[in-house]
Design an enzyme around this catalytic site. Structure first.
Site, mmCIF file in Angstrom:
data_model
loop_
_atom_site.group_PDB
_atom_site.id
_atom_site.type_symbol
_atom_site.label_atom_id
_atom_site.label_comp_id
_atom_site.label_asym_id
_atom_site.label_seq_id
_atom_site.Cartn_x
_atom_site.Cartn_y
_atom_site.Cartn_z
ATOM 1 N N HIS A 66 0.858 -1.183 0.000
ATOM 2 C CA HIS A 66 0.000 0.000 0.000
ATOM 3 C C HIS A 66 0.895 1.234 0.000
ATOM 4 O O HIS A 66 1.664 1.436 0.942
ATOM 5 C CB HIS A 66 -0.907 0.002 1.230
ATOM 6 C CG HIS A 66 -1.846 -1.176 1.260
ATOM 7 N ND1 HIS A 66 -3.094 -1.150 0.690
ATOM 8 C CD2 HIS A 66 -1.700 -2.426 1.757
ATOM 9 C CE1 HIS A 66 -3.689 -2.330 0.844
ATOM 10 N NE2 HIS A 66 -2.862 -3.127 1.493
ATOM 11 N N ASN A 283 -5.240 -6.710 9.144
ATOM 12 C CA ASN A 283 -6.274 -7.516 8.524
ATOM 13 C C ASN A 283 -5.663 -8.329 7.387
ATOM 14 O O ASN A 283 -5.094 -7.732 6.478
ATOM 15 C CB ASN A 283 -7.376 -6.600 7.969
ATOM 16 C CG ASN A 283 -8.622 -7.374 7.611
ATOM 17 O OD1 ASN A 283 -8.726 -8.562 7.895
ATOM 18 N ND2 ASN A 283 -9.567 -6.708 6.967
ATOM 19 N N ASP A 310 2.364 -6.944 2.491
ATOM 20 C CA ASP A 310 1.150 -6.174 2.815
ATOM 21 C C ASP A 310 1.543 -4.904 3.591
ATOM 22 O O ASP A 310 0.884 -4.527 4.560
ATOM 23 C CB ASP A 310 0.144 -7.012 3.599
ATOM 24 C CG ASP A 310 -1.218 -6.344 3.717
ATOM 25 O OD1 ASP A 310 -1.429 -5.289 3.079
ATOM 26 O OD2 ASP A 310 -2.070 -6.867 4.470
ATOM 27 N N HIS A 314 0.284 3.496 8.464
ATOM 28 C CA HIS A 314 -0.713 4.426 9.022
ATOM 29 C C HIS A 314 0.039 5.404 9.910
ATOM 30 O O HIS A 314 1.168 5.139 10.330
ATOM 31 C CB HIS A 314 -1.759 3.667 9.839
ATOM 32 C CG HIS A 314 -2.610 2.742 9.024
ATOM 33 N ND1 HIS A 314 -3.565 3.180 8.138
ATOM 34 C CD2 HIS A 314 -2.641 1.376 8.951
ATOM 35 C CE1 HIS A 314 -4.146 2.150 7.556
ATOM 36 N NE2 HIS A 314 -3.608 1.041 8.025
ATOM 37 N N GLY A 329 -3.446 -2.677 9.908
ATOM 38 C CA GLY A 329 -2.286 -2.643 9.032
ATOM 39 C C GLY A 329 -0.978 -2.360 9.745
ATOM 40 O O GLY A 329 -0.940 -1.604 10.717
HETATM 41 N N1 LIG Z 1 -3.840 -5.302 5.690
HETATM 42 C C1 LIG Z 1 -4.287 -4.338 6.453
HETATM 43 O O1 LIG Z 1 -4.387 -4.512 7.655
HETATM 44 N N2 LIG Z 1 -4.631 -3.146 5.938
HETATM 45 C C2 LIG Z 1 -4.617 -2.767 4.558
HETATM 46 C C3 LIG Z 1 -5.737 -3.350 3.769
HETATM 47 C C4 LIG Z 1 -5.559 -4.787 3.382
HETATM 48 O O2 LIG Z 1 -4.522 -5.195 2.823
HETATM 49 O O3 LIG Z 1 -6.471 -5.580 3.571
HETATM 50 C C5 LIG Z 1 -4.629 -1.246 4.482
HETATM 51 O O4 LIG Z 1 -4.878 -0.701 3.413
HETATM 52 O O5 LIG Z 1 -4.330 -0.609 5.497
HETATM 53 ZN ZN LIG Z 2 -5.988 -7.084 2.096
#
Ligand SMILES: NC(=O)N[C@@H](CC(=O)O)C(=O)O
Ligand SMILES: [Zn+2]
Length: 435
Positions: A66, A283, A310, A314, A329
């Site tokens: 992300h 998540n 992933d 934040h 996340g």
């Molecule tokens: N993995 C996470 O906990 N968060 C991700 C979303 C995701 O990958 O599902 C996000 O965009 O913050």
């Molecule tokens: Zn995801």
């Protein structure tokens, strides 16, 4: 571009599993020649990088990240996210479309690609959303998004709740020879819970996220993949049930692949501190030790194909809202390889070759990418790794804007020291980012 020699590096011989000293010449951004390490090459007129004692690997490929831009630049930007990736040894990364606006139009895909080109330091291969605004109501314009440069379709961050919508998406993706990448989560089974069903939730009287909320989508979508023939890739596998369903799907020849994150291989819900620190909230959530072992075994027997981070930055303010209210996340780029190298390779459970394959060659194969290889003629995406020195994880040193990690203080080996993309050094431990 002058030619470059990286001399005296150690490479892993896939057959013998031994480290051997090698020199590699890079010409016009491409791996041009490997030489045996016994004698030094004639490097007159070339730039020379001394890799003595360091491992040379293909750059890592991370198919689930992300970058937060556009829209959430306070969490991360394409500049800061790719810098963090480079420091972690990642040379190719695939950002998820849950930005603001969602990456659901050719214009947003183009925006990300343009930004990555001007401000990014590693290769960025964006996904586009399956449904407009990731709302699950209306499919996006798949042909136009493919044309704009999207490499696959996903509503990551949320699951596609409607089975017919998912089936339509798969049929359309199949007709375009594009993969569907799925965040597997049935909302009706989750209802606002922050942690997994398990010991931690029981102890603290919290409602838990059940394993079935993930596995139901995995099972449903394997059947839909079988019906449509699409390449279906499952995001961040975290449950024993999902692993079982994936194993079954693969055993009957369904075109299904999957990924797992370092945290789901290393942490269970029993490791969450009683302080309810939201740096342990992601998540899918941390599951039981039984799930962790099932994911490890799934990765080991090939049921799970690849490792992804992933990486989900934040802000500190958001994570300070506490377990119930903080967003899901954790960051991942700058700790992924050292964590897995230290906890699985140094302990003797995995070979170095196995770990490298799961982060380089296999992701390239799964997504049909010409990267993740050190063969002559391939793009010179190369990294150097120090396997000798131990260092503690310190978020203060991260290049990501995110400080949200549960691994602070972990003492690890296997820190990258140099990252090269297309023959250009983009980061070194000594100099930092080089643009
Ligand atoms: N993995 C996470 O906990 N968060 C991700 C979303 C995701 O990958 O599902 C996000 O965009 O913050
Ligand atoms: Zn995801």
């Amino acid at each position: 571009m002058a030619s470059i020699w990286i001399i005296n590096g150690l490479t892993m011989d896939a057959d013998s599993g031994e480290l051997a000293k090698k020199h590699v010449r890079i010409e016009n951004g491409v791996i041009a020649e490997w030489l045996d390490g016994s004698s030094l090459p004639n490097a007159a007129g070339a730039d020379t990088i001394d890799a003595s004692g360091k491992l040379i690997s293909a750059g890592f490929i991370d198919m689930h990240v992300h970058l937060r831009e556009p829209g959430f630049e306070y969490k991360e930007t394409i500049a800061s996210g790719t810098e963090s990736a480079a420091k972690g040894g990642f040379t190719t990364i695939a950002p998820m479309p849950n930005t603001r606006p969602v990456m659901d139009t050719p214009e947003t895909i183009q925006f990300v690609l343009d930004k990555a080109k001007t401000e990014g330091v590693v290769r960025v291969l964006p996904y586009a959303a399956i449904t407009k605004n990731e709302l699950g109501r209306e499919l996006t314009d798949f042909p136009a998004l493919k044309e704009a440069g999207a490499i696959g379709f996903t509503d990551d961050g949320v699951g596609v709740q409607n089975a017919q919508m998912m089936k339509n998406a798969m049929a359309l993706a199949k007709s375009l020879d594009m993969p569907i990448i799925a965040h597997c989560e049935d909302d009706s089974l989750v209802e606002g819970a922050a942690v997994s069903e398990g010991a931690f939730a029981r102890k603290h009287g919290l409602k838990g996220i059940p394993n079935e909320s993930e596995a139901i989508h995995v099972g449903r979508d394997i059947l839909l993949s079988e019906a449509t023939g699409v390449h279906y890739h499952v995001c961040h596998v975290s449950t024993e049930q999902s692993v079982r369903l994936l194993r079954l799907g693969k055993s009957v020849g369904v075109n299904v692949t999957s990924e797992v994150c370092p945290h789901h291989l290393l942490l269970s819900d029993e490791d969450i501190p009683d302080s309810m620190d939201a740096n342990w909230k992601m998540n899918p959530p941390l599951r039981t030790p039984k799930d962790v072992e099932a994911c490890i075994q799934g990765l080991e027997d090939g049921t799970i194909d690849i490792i992804v981070t992933d990486h989900a930055p934040h802000s500190e303010e958001e994570k300070a809202r506490g377990m119930a209210r903080a967003p899901f996340g954790i960051v991942g780029f700058e700790t992924a390889f050292p964590l897995l190298y230290t906890k699985f390779v140094k302990t003797g459970r995995w070979t170095l070759e196995f770990l490298l394959a799961k982060m380089t060659r296999i992701p390239a194969e799964v997504f049909k990418l010409p990267y993740g290889t050190m063969k002559t003629g391939a793009p010179a995406d190369l990294i150097l790794i120090d396997l000798e020195n131990e260092r503690a994880v310190d978020p203060a040193n991260f290049l990501t804007k995110g400080r949200n990690t549960p691994f602070t203080g972990w003492k690890l080996y296997g820190w990258p020291v140099l990252t090269m993309v297309n023959g250009k050094v983009v980061w070194t431990e000594e100099q930092g980012i080089e643009r």
